[in-house]
Scaffold this active site. Structure first.
Site, short mmCIF file in Angstrom:
data_model
loop_
_atom_site.label_atom_id
_atom_site.label_comp_id
_atom_site.label_asym_id
_atom_site.label_seq_id
_atom_site.Cartn_x
_atom_site.Cartn_y
_atom_site.Cartn_z
NE ARG A 2 38.67 47.62 33.13
CZ ARG A 2 37.86 47.64 34.18
NH1 ARG A 2 37.87 48.65 35.00
NH2 ARG A 2 37.05 46.65 34.40
NE ARG A 13 34.45 43.51 30.10
CZ ARG A 13 34.37 43.57 31.44
NH1 ARG A 13 33.84 42.61 32.13
NH2 ARG A 13 34.82 44.64 32.07
NE ARG A 19 38.71 46.58 39.89
CZ ARG A 19 37.59 46.27 39.24
NH1 ARG A 19 36.48 46.04 39.91
NH2 ARG A 19 37.56 46.20 37.93
CE LYS A 30 29.44 45.99 33.59
NZ LYS A 30 30.37 47.13 33.48
NE ARG A 39 36.30 50.39 41.52
CZ ARG A 39 35.69 49.71 40.54
NH1 ARG A 39 34.55 49.12 40.78
NH2 ARG A 39 36.22 49.64 39.34
P1 AMP Z 1 35.35 43.83 35.56
O1 AMP Z 1 35.55 43.47 36.99
O2 AMP Z 1 34.08 43.25 35.00
O3 AMP Z 1 35.46 45.29 35.31
O4 AMP Z 1 36.53 43.13 34.73
C1 AMP Z 1 37.91 43.39 34.99
C2 AMP Z 1 38.77 42.87 33.84
O5 AMP Z 1 38.61 41.45 33.72
C3 AMP Z 1 38.41 43.40 32.45
O6 AMP Z 1 39.04 44.65 32.19
C4 AMP Z 1 38.95 42.28 31.55
O7 AMP Z 1 40.37 42.34 31.46
C5 AMP Z 1 38.61 41.06 32.35
N1 AMP Z 1 37.24 40.53 32.03
C6 AMP Z 1 36.18 40.43 32.87
N2 AMP Z 1 35.11 39.91 32.26
C7 AMP Z 1 35.51 39.65 30.97
C8 AMP Z 1 34.85 39.14 29.83
N3 AMP Z 1 33.57 38.76 29.87
N4 AMP Z 1 35.58 39.04 28.68
C9 AMP Z 1 36.87 39.42 28.62
N5 AMP Z 1 37.54 39.93 29.65
C10 AMP Z 1 36.88 40.05 30.84
#
Ligand code: AMP
Length: 221
Positions: A172, A88, A161, A13, A127
């Site tokens: 996740r 989410r 990461r 994404k 990654r």
């Molecule tokens: P991402 O970079 O989108 O994969 O997000 C990394 C982490 O940030 C996720 O595993 C969550 O812990 C947190 N996170 C990001 N966006 C959200 C969201 N909209 N709601 C809740 N947690 C989020």
């Protein structure tokens, strides 16, 4: 136009939405990136985010909502945004509807990127991210020109990461299946979901997304 990229963590994404920023001249709003920036700043809020992020758990809705509404107030997002990694949960989706409605806007399309867990695990293990400018690489599919050196800014030392290790990726994914995937029904009921295969060359996936968006919203693009 407001639209969002939907799919499991690791579906691509972030990569795809950055490409769509250039194509549609619309900013990307990625709550994960906003949280990582906050975490890097060392603020109390950033430390709170880290408690959840490092375990692969979702940050509570109330904290995410504040972050999002602040970002939406910035001038570059006045005419639309590409949402990435948000909403989410169903609560977040409903809140987003309300916030946009207050601005006389609405989500016009939801691009559902489909990718298997197996592929996600392979992508996550390879990654690497530049801690200085955030550029992203993959050890096999998109290595930097010089090993461990960022092509974009020349920084030496690329990191994995924290949440890219296998246990966290699996957790996740489970969170996604349980709490995030049900959000799709909310958008399906509005008839605005388009399915796109997230596997394949980056250019091809981008093209598929653009074709799907054109079919759904046509002249609005
Ligand atoms: P991402 O970079 O989108 O994969 O997000 C990394 C982490 O940030 C996720 O595993 C969550 O812990 C947190 N996170 C990001 N966006 C959200 C969201 N909209 N709601 C809740 N947690 C989020």
């Amino acid at each position: 136009m407001d639209f969002l990229l939907f799919g499991p963590p690791g579906a691509g994404k972030g990569t795809q939405s950055q490409r769509l920023v250039d194509i549609y001249k619309t900013p990307q709003i990625a709550t994960g990136d906003l949280m990582r920036a906050e975490r890097k700043s060392g603020s109390a809020l950033g430390q709170e985010f880290d408690k959840y992020m490092s375990k692969g758990e979702l940050v509570p809705d109330s904290l995410v909502e504040q972050l999002l509404s602040n970002r939406l107030k910035q001038p570059d997002a006045a005419n639309g945004a590409i949402f990435d990694g948000f909403p989410r949960t169903l609560t977040q989706a409903k809140r987003l509807d309300e916030i946009l409605e207050g601005l006389s806007r609405r989500i016009q399309a939801v691009v559902h990127l489909e990718v298997s867990l197996e592929t996600i695990l392979e992508r996550a293990s390879g990654r690497r991210v530049c801690p200085s400018c955030g550029a992203s690489y993959h050890l096999h599919h998109k290595p930097p020109e010089n090993t461990n050196v960022c092509d974009a800014c020349g920084h030496e030392g690329l990191n994995q990461r924290k949440d890219d290790n296998e246990d966290v990726v699996r957790r996740r994914h489970a969170e996604y299946r349980e709490k995030t995937e049900p959000v799709l029904s909310h958008y399906r009921a509005k008839g605005i979901v388009v399915e796109v295969d997230g596997l394949g060359e980056l250019d091809q996936v981008t093209q598929n997304i653009c074709n799907a968006l054109k079919k759904l919203v046509g002249e609005a693009l």
